[in-house]
Design a protein around this motif. Structure first.
Motif, PDB file in Angstrom:
ATOM      1  N   HIS A  40       0.630  -1.226  -0.088  1.00 44.86           N
ATOM      2  CA  HIS A  40      -0.100   0.029   0.075  1.00 44.86           C
ATOM      3  C   HIS A  40       0.792   1.305   0.008  1.00 44.86           C
ATOM      4  O   HIS A  40       2.030   1.126   0.116  1.00 44.86           O
ATOM      5  N   GLU A  44      -2.479   7.218   1.319  1.00 51.25           N
ATOM      6  CA  GLU A  44      -3.727   7.121   1.253  1.00 51.25           C
ATOM      7  C   GLU A  44      -4.378   5.735   1.549  1.00 51.25           C
ATOM      8  O   GLU A  44      -5.508   5.812   1.455  1.00 51.25           O
ATOM      9  N   GLN A  46      -4.229   3.022   0.425  1.00 56.43           N
ATOM     10  CA  GLN A  46      -4.843   2.229  -0.410  1.00 56.43           C
ATOM     11  C   GLN A  46      -4.078   1.066  -1.060  1.00 56.43           C
ATOM     12  O   GLN A  46      -2.703   1.199  -0.988  1.00 56.43           O
ATOM     13  N   SER A  47      -4.727  -0.221  -1.210  1.00 53.76           N
ATOM     14  CA  SER A  47      -3.616  -1.328  -1.267  1.00 53.76           C
ATOM     15  C   SER A  47      -3.812  -1.689  -2.675  1.00 53.76           C
ATOM     16  O   SER A  47      -4.915  -1.682  -3.453  1.00 53.76           O
ATOM     17  N   TRP A  48      -2.617  -2.305  -3.427  1.00 47.04           N
ATOM     18  CA  TRP A  48      -2.650  -2.997  -4.528  1.00 47.04           C
ATOM     19  C   TRP A  48      -2.293  -4.625  -4.502  1.00 47.04           C
ATOM     20  O   TRP A  48      -1.791  -4.693  -3.379  1.00 47.04           O
ATOM     21  N   PRO A  82      -5.127   3.406  -8.720  1.00 46.02           N
ATOM     22  CA  PRO A  82      -5.049   3.099  -7.390  1.00 46.02           C
ATOM     23  C   PRO A  82      -6.058   1.911  -6.854  1.00 46.02           C
ATOM     24  O   PRO A  82      -7.250   1.908  -7.338  1.00 46.02           O
ATOM     25  N   GLY A  83      -5.651   1.169  -5.923  1.00 49.14           N
ATOM     26  CA  GLY A  83      -6.271   0.092  -5.439  1.00 49.14           C
ATOM     27  C   GLY A  83      -6.851  -1.068  -6.170  1.00 49.14           C
ATOM     28  O   GLY A  83      -8.015  -1.709  -5.718  1.00 49.14           O
TER      29      GLY A  83
END
Length: 102
Positions: A40, A44, A46-48, A82-83
């Motif tokens: 992440h 943010e 936000q994870s990938w 993102p994400g």
């Protein structure tokens, strides 16, 4: 585990991890189903997920070429999406899709 069956050089996994850790935090690797990196962005949260085709990693000979591919193509695709889940095919094609909510 038989090294013939495993096939993926641990140096390649570490090379990808090193490339991702330059930009992201919390980089983890799992090979339960397919070689997958999860990480992440600190701000943010936000994870990938980046999922590699195992044959791509086995066939990709040069560590330098692999690092260049990740730094110049994969990370660029990650930052633009993102994400999401980023998938790398056997032939090095990169696709983007929604992550499963589980």
């Amino acid at each position: 585990m038989d090294s013939e069956k495993c096939g993926i050089d641990p140096i390649k996994i570490q090379t990808i991890r090193n490339c991702l850790e330059k930009q992201f935090i919390g980089v983890t690797f799992s090979q339960k189903i397919r070689p997958t990196f999860i990480f992440h962005h600190g701000v943010e949260k936000q994870s990938w997920h980046v999922v590699f085709n195992e044959q791509f990693l086995i066939d990709h000979g040069s560590i330098e070429e692999l690092a260049h591919f990740v730094e110049s193509k994969v990370i660029l695709k990650i930052l633009k999406n993102p994400g999401k889940r980023i998938q790398i095919s056997k032939f090095g094609d990169i696709t983007v899709e929604e992550k499963n909510p589980s």
